[in-house]
Write a protein that holds these residues in place. Structure first.
Motif, PDB file in Angstrom:
ATOM      1  N   MET A   8     -29.404 -12.572   2.342  1.00 37.27           N
ATOM      2  CA  MET A   8     -30.709 -13.244   2.296  1.00 37.27           C
ATOM      3  C   MET A   8     -31.526 -14.652   1.650  1.00 37.27           C
ATOM      4  O   MET A   8     -31.734 -15.502   2.259  1.00 37.27           O
ATOM      5  CB  MET A   8     -31.832 -12.571   1.866  1.00 37.27           C
ATOM      6  CG  MET A   8     -33.628 -11.759   2.428  1.00 37.27           C
ATOM      7  SD  MET A   8     -33.833 -10.889   2.029  1.00 37.27           S
ATOM      8  CE  MET A   8     -35.238 -10.745   1.442  1.00 37.27           C
ATOM      9  N   THR A   9     -30.630 -15.334   0.348  1.00 35.17           N
ATOM     10  CA  THR A   9     -30.631 -16.664  -0.269  1.00 35.17           C
ATOM     11  C   THR A   9     -30.395 -17.159   0.374  1.00 35.17           C
ATOM     12  O   THR A   9     -30.989 -18.473   0.272  1.00 35.17           O
ATOM     13  CB  THR A   9     -30.664 -16.161  -1.545  1.00 35.17           C
ATOM     14  OG1 THR A   9     -30.999 -15.434  -2.385  1.00 35.17           O
ATOM     15  CG2 THR A   9     -30.572 -17.305  -2.684  1.00 35.17           C
ATOM     16  N   ALA A  10     -28.181 -17.010   1.148  1.00 41.59           N
ATOM     17  CA  ALA A  10     -28.110 -18.411   1.682  1.00 41.59           C
ATOM     18  C   ALA A  10     -28.938 -18.074   2.419  1.00 41.59           C
ATOM     19  O   ALA A  10     -29.195 -19.499   3.339  1.00 41.59           O
ATOM     20  CB  ALA A  10     -27.008 -16.995   2.190  1.00 41.59           C
ATOM     21  N   GLY A  11     -29.535 -16.984   3.435  1.00 37.46           N
ATOM     22  CA  GLY A  11     -30.475 -18.174   5.172  1.00 37.46           C
ATOM     23  C   GLY A  11     -31.237 -18.515   3.738  1.00 37.46           C
ATOM     24  O   GLY A  11     -31.844 -19.604   5.247  1.00 37.46           O
ATOM     25  N   ALA A  12     -32.754 -17.878   3.236  1.00 38.00           N
ATOM     26  CA  ALA A  12     -33.414 -18.960   2.811  1.00 38.00           C
ATOM     27  C   ALA A  12     -33.237 -19.754   2.323  1.00 38.00           C
ATOM     28  O   ALA A  12     -33.851 -21.388   3.066  1.00 38.00           O
ATOM     29  CB  ALA A  12     -33.853 -18.570   2.121  1.00 38.00           C
TER      30      ALA A  12
END
Length: 91
Positions: A8-12
């Motif tokens: 999720m952090t990588a996607g954000a």
């Protein structure tokens, strides 16, 4: 759980850096809708293939209807109270 947070952090972060690319944003929007429709379809397949849920569908449907009606009624009442106390003109 850690894997979910990392993804999720990588996607954000990726979304943050690509936000000024209109073509990529448009393609991403279409892919998100496709993913949502696919997940809804698969959830429907899972529900339809579960005999317990199908047998109890009338009861579950009645409960869902009751929850929806009570939720809408509560929202209308809360909205009316907020309107009366904050937006109602007092002459």
């Amino acid at each position: 759980m850690v894997a979910v947070l990392v993804i999720m952090t990588a996607g954000a972060l990726l979304g943050y850096f690509l936000r000024k690319q209109p073509k990529i944003v448009m393609i991403n929007d279409k892919l998100i809708m496709l993913a949502v429709f696919g997940l809804l379809f698969l959830m429907g397949v899972a529900i339809g293939s579960n005999p317990t849920i199908i047998q109890k569908l009338p009861v579950l449907g009645a409960q869902a209807l009751l929850i929806a009606v009570v939720g809408i009624a509560g929202s209308v009442v809360a909205g009316s109270v907020v309107y009366y106390f904050f937006f109602h003109k007092k002459y």
